[in-house]
Design an enzyme around this catalytic site. Structure first.
Site, PDB file in Angstrom:
ATOM      1  N   ASP A   1     -12.657   2.581  -1.072  1.00  0.00           N
ATOM      2  CA  ASP A   1     -12.338   3.229   0.408  1.00  0.00           C
ATOM      3  C   ASP A   1     -12.399   4.636   1.094  1.00  0.00           C
ATOM      4  O   ASP A   1     -13.331   5.660  -0.103  1.00  0.00           O
ATOM      5  CB  ASP A   1     -10.786   3.070  -0.463  1.00  0.00           C
ATOM      6  CG  ASP A   1      -9.428   3.288   1.262  1.00  0.00           C
ATOM      7  OD1 ASP A   1      -9.526   2.639   2.257  1.00  0.00           O
ATOM      8  OD2 ASP A   1      -7.714   3.707   1.122  1.00  0.00           O
ATOM      9  N   HIS A   2     -12.407   4.372   2.215  1.00  0.00           N
ATOM     10  CA  HIS A   2     -13.209   5.812   2.987  1.00  0.00           C
ATOM     11  C   HIS A   2     -14.112   5.935   2.654  1.00  0.00           C
ATOM     12  O   HIS A   2     -15.065   5.032   1.602  1.00  0.00           O
ATOM     13  CB  HIS A   2     -11.745   6.437   2.863  1.00  0.00           C
ATOM     14  CG  HIS A   2     -10.880   5.780   3.701  1.00  0.00           C
ATOM     15  ND1 HIS A   2      -9.994   7.487   4.064  1.00  0.00           N
ATOM     16  CD2 HIS A   2     -10.699   5.018   4.416  1.00  0.00           C
ATOM     17  CE1 HIS A   2      -8.685   6.071   4.731  1.00  0.00           C
ATOM     18  NE2 HIS A   2      -9.022   5.590   4.591  1.00  0.00           N
TER      19      HIS A   2
ATOM     20  N   HIS B   1       0.745  -1.483  -0.415  1.00  0.00           N
ATOM     21  CA  HIS B   1       0.376   0.188   0.043  1.00  0.00           C
ATOM     22  C   HIS B   1       1.270   1.159  -0.399  1.00  0.00           C
ATOM     23  O   HIS B   1       1.481   1.805   0.134  1.00  0.00           O
ATOM     24  CB  HIS B   1      -0.771   0.399   0.876  1.00  0.00           C
ATOM     25  CG  HIS B   1      -1.968   0.907   1.442  1.00  0.00           C
ATOM     26  ND1 HIS B   1      -1.838   2.217   1.699  1.00  0.00           N
ATOM     27  CD2 HIS B   1      -2.949   0.655   0.794  1.00  0.00           C
ATOM     28  CE1 HIS B   1      -2.518   2.949   1.720  1.00  0.00           C
ATOM     29  NE2 HIS B   1      -4.060   2.030   1.082  1.00  0.00           N
TER      30      HIS B   1
ATOM     31  N   TYR C   1     -14.432   5.035   7.368  1.00  0.00           N
ATOM     32  CA  TYR C   1     -15.153   3.843   7.634  1.00  0.00           C
ATOM     33  C   TYR C   1     -16.684   4.201   7.874  1.00  0.00           C
ATOM     34  O   TYR C   1     -17.166   2.923   8.288  1.00  0.00           O
ATOM     35  CB  TYR C   1     -14.316   2.099   7.706  1.00  0.00           C
ATOM     36  CG  TYR C   1     -13.540   2.455   7.128  1.00  0.00           C
ATOM     37  CD1 TYR C   1     -12.561   1.299   6.460  1.00  0.00           C
ATOM     38  CD2 TYR C   1     -12.112   2.999   7.622  1.00  0.00           C
ATOM     39  CE1 TYR C   1     -11.736   0.931   5.633  1.00  0.00           C
ATOM     40  CE2 TYR C   1     -10.717   2.537   7.325  1.00  0.00           C
ATOM     41  CZ  TYR C   1     -10.687   1.920   6.353  1.00  0.00           C
ATOM     42  OH  TYR C   1      -9.476   1.968   5.130  1.00  0.00           O
TER      43      TYR C   1
ATOM     44  N   HIS D   1      -7.617   0.291  -4.226  1.00  0.00           N
ATOM     45  CA  HIS D   1      -8.482   0.664  -2.882  1.00  0.00           C
ATOM     46  C   HIS D   1      -9.003   1.995  -4.087  1.00  0.00           C
ATOM     47  O   HIS D   1      -8.035   2.889  -4.157  1.00  0.00           O
ATOM     48  CB  HIS D   1      -7.216   1.133  -2.151  1.00  0.00           C
ATOM     49  CG  HIS D   1      -7.556   0.874  -0.843  1.00  0.00           C
ATOM     50  ND1 HIS D   1      -6.526   1.392   0.406  1.00  0.00           N
ATOM     51  CD2 HIS D   1      -7.583  -0.654  -0.466  1.00  0.00           C
ATOM     52  CE1 HIS D   1      -6.010  -0.087   0.886  1.00  0.00           C
ATOM     53  NE2 HIS D   1      -7.037  -1.059   0.095  1.00  0.00           N
TER      54      HIS D   1
ATOM     55  N   CYS E   1      -3.756   2.190  -4.483  1.00  0.00           N
ATOM     56  CA  CYS E   1      -5.122   3.530  -4.000  1.00  0.00           C
ATOM     57  C   CYS E   1      -4.666   4.689  -4.323  1.00  0.00           C
ATOM     58  O   CYS E   1      -3.001   5.442  -4.192  1.00  0.00           O
ATOM     59  CB  CYS E   1      -4.512   3.473  -2.053  1.00  0.00           C
ATOM     60  SG  CYS E   1      -5.013   4.590  -1.168  1.00  0.00           S
TER      61      CYS E   1
END
Ligand code: DNO
Length: 407
Positions: free
Chosen positions: A356-357, A233, A373, A298, A271
Site C-alpha cells: 500500500d502506497h 478498511h 501510488y 494493505h 491496513c
C-alpha cells in the site's frame, strides 16, 4: 499471500500489462467513475474484467465499493443506496469477484497535509502534520467548533505556522487536505467540506457505529448468499479529525463491529499503515484476534514524528520496512493464519495483499501518479515484502504454505 496491486483503471498512467515484470499476481481495482450509491452497470464491470483479462490478470479485490454518505448518516436516500450496493455485489459475485473492500470514514477518505515531502534520500513521502492540520482547520476552513479541538499551545503553534505561510502554501495545504478520495481524484472546495461536515451534526461515534452495524445487518446476508467477503478498511489516520466521528480506528473497534454482525462475510481489511499510526497498535495481536476474518491486507509503514499531541501523532509514510510497524513479524503472523486456514480446508486460505502506497523515488519524481501510488516506490515495497514472505517460506519449508501460488 497473493501479491496484488492497485490499478485505477484505464486512466491509470501505469500500463497494466507491464506489471508482470514487477511480479504482480493479481489486481485490485474499482469503477471510480460511478458515484457512491449507484449500482455498477454490468457492461462497465464486464469492460473492466475484459481489460484485466487482456493483460493476463484477474480482478482479485474491489477497492472500494464505496458506501455513500447517505448510508453513513442514514439520510433519506439510504434505502435506495443499500439496494444499489446489493445489486453491485451480486453483479460482481456472479463474475467471480468476491472480495469487496469499503470504509466507513465520514466525508473524507485518507488525510495528509503534504503529499510530496522531500526525504533525505532524494525521494518524497506523504506526511500528516498535526500543526499544519490545525492551521488548516482553524484558519483556512475556519470551522466553528475547531477551537475546542486544540489546546492553547497547539492553537498558538497553528497560528504561527499559518502566519508563516504564503498564499501559495496555504492553497497547497487546502488542496492536500481536501484531496478526498484518491481513486476519484476529486478535489473539494472549502464550501463543499463545510457542507458535508454539517451533515454529521449530532452524529456521535456511538451513532455512527450503530449506522455501520445497521448497514452490515442489511448487506451481510446478501454477501453470505453470494459468497462475498466484505472487508472494512480502517480510519486513516486512526483518530478523529474536523470534529467527525471515527469508529474503525483500532482492534477494539473491529472486534465490536465484527461481533455485532457475526459472519465470515463481515470481515476486515488489515491496513498496517492506517492502524499503525496509533502507538498502541499491535499488528500481531490484531492477526491473532481477528485473523480468520481478515480478507485483505494493505502492507504499508508509517513513522510517528515528534508532535504536540501523542493521541494525534504527526507521521510520515516510511519505506515499507522502515516505519513503526514490524513488518517481518506482521507477515509471519499472516502466513501462520494462512497455514491454519489451509489446515481447516478453507478455500479462501490465501489472503490478497498489496504494497500500500510507496514513496516517490527515482523516475517516479518525473512521472505523474495518484498520490501514494507511484510505480517504482510501490515496486520497491512489493519486492521487500516478497522477500520477507520468501524468507519465512524457506524457514518453514516443510510446511505446505505455498501450494498453488507463490506466497
Ligand atoms: C488509500 C487507501 C484508501 C482505501 C479506502 C478503502 O490509499 O488505502 O483510500 O482505498 O479507504 O475504502
Amino acid at each position: 499471500m497473493k501479491q496484488t496491486w492497485r490499478w485505477f483503471g484505464p486512466a491509470d498512467p501505469i500500463p497494466l500489462a507491464d506489471l508482470h515484470q514487477a511480479g504482480v499476481q493479481g489486481i485490485v481495482t474499482a469503477l471510480h467513475q460511478f458515484a457512491p450509491g449507484v449500482a455498477w452497470p454490468e457492461q462497465a464491470i464486464d469492460a473492466r474484467v475484459a481489460a484485466l483479462a487482456q493483460a493476463g490478470y484477474t480482478w482479485d479485490v474491489v477497492e472500494s465499493l464505496p458506501v455513500s454518505e447517505a448510508i453513513k448518516t442514514q439520510g433519506p436516500q439510504m434505502a435506495g443506496h443499500i439496494a444499489a450496493y446489493k445489486i453491485s455485489m451480486e453483479r460482481l459475485a456472479v463474475r467471480g469477484i468476491k472480495t469487496i473492500c469499503y470504509n466507513f470514514m465520514p466525508v473524507l477518505d485518507w488525510t495528509r497535509t503534504d503529499l510530496a515531502a522531500p526525504q533525505p534520500h532524494g525521494g518524497t513521502a506523504m506526511v500528516f502534520d498535526l500543526v499544519d492540520f490545525a492551521a488548516f482547520d482553524l484558519h483556512i476552513l475556519q470551522r466553528a467548533q475547531a477551537i475546542d479541538d486544540y489546546d492553547d499551545a497547539l492553537r498558538d503553534m497553528a497560528q504561527a505556522r499559518f502566519d508563516a505561510m504564503d498564499d501559495v502554501r496555504r492553497k497547497k495545504l487546502q488542496t492536500n487536505v481536501t484531496a478526498g478520495l484518491p481513486g476519484a481524484n476529486d478535489t473539494w472546495r472549502i464550501e463543499d467540506v463545510t457542507h458535508h461536515l454539517g451533515t454529521y451534526d449530532g452524529i456521535a461515534p456511538v451513532r455512527l457505529r450503530q449506522n455501520l452495524i445497521d448497514f452490515l445487518t442489511q448487506v451481510v446476508p446478501t454477501a453470505e448468499r453470494l459468497g462475498v467477503r466484505l472487508c472494512c478498511h480502517p480510519d486513516d489516520p486512526p483518530f478523529p479529525l474536523l470534529g467527525l466521528p471515527r469508529v474503525m480506528s483500532n482492534l477494539s473497534d473491529y472486534a465490536t463491529v465484527l461481533d455485532a454482525v457475526d459472519s465470515p462475510a463481515n470481515g476486515a481489511t488489515l491496513c498496517t499503515g492506517s492502524l499503525g499510526v496509533d502507538a498502541g497498535f499491535d499488528p500481531v495481536a490484531f492477526v491473532h484476534a481477528l485473523g480468520d476474518r481478515i480478507h485483505f491486507v494493505h502492507l504499508r509503514n508509517t513513522k510517528r514524528l515528534e508532535g504536540p499531541d501523542p493521541a494525534r501523532p504527526s507521521f510520515f509514510e516510511a519505506a515499507h520496512l522502515e516505519g513503526d510497524t514490524d513488518m517481518v513479524a506482521t507477515v509471519h503472523a499472516l502466513m501462520e493464519q494462512q497455514a491454519q486456514r489451509k489446515a481447516q480446508g478453507r478455500t479462501d486460505w490465501e489472503m490478497p495483499m498489496r504494497p500500500d502506497h510507496g514513496q516517490a523515488i527515482l523516475t517516479d519524481l518525473q512521472t505523474h501518479s495518484t498520490p501514494g501510488y507511484p510505480l517504482i516506490g510501490r515496486m520497491r515495497g512489493l519486492a521487500e515484502l516478497r522477500g520477507i514472505m520468501a524468507g519465512w517460506r524457506s524457514t518453514w519449508n516443510n510446511i505446505p504454505l505455498t501450494e498453488g501460488r507463490g506466497d
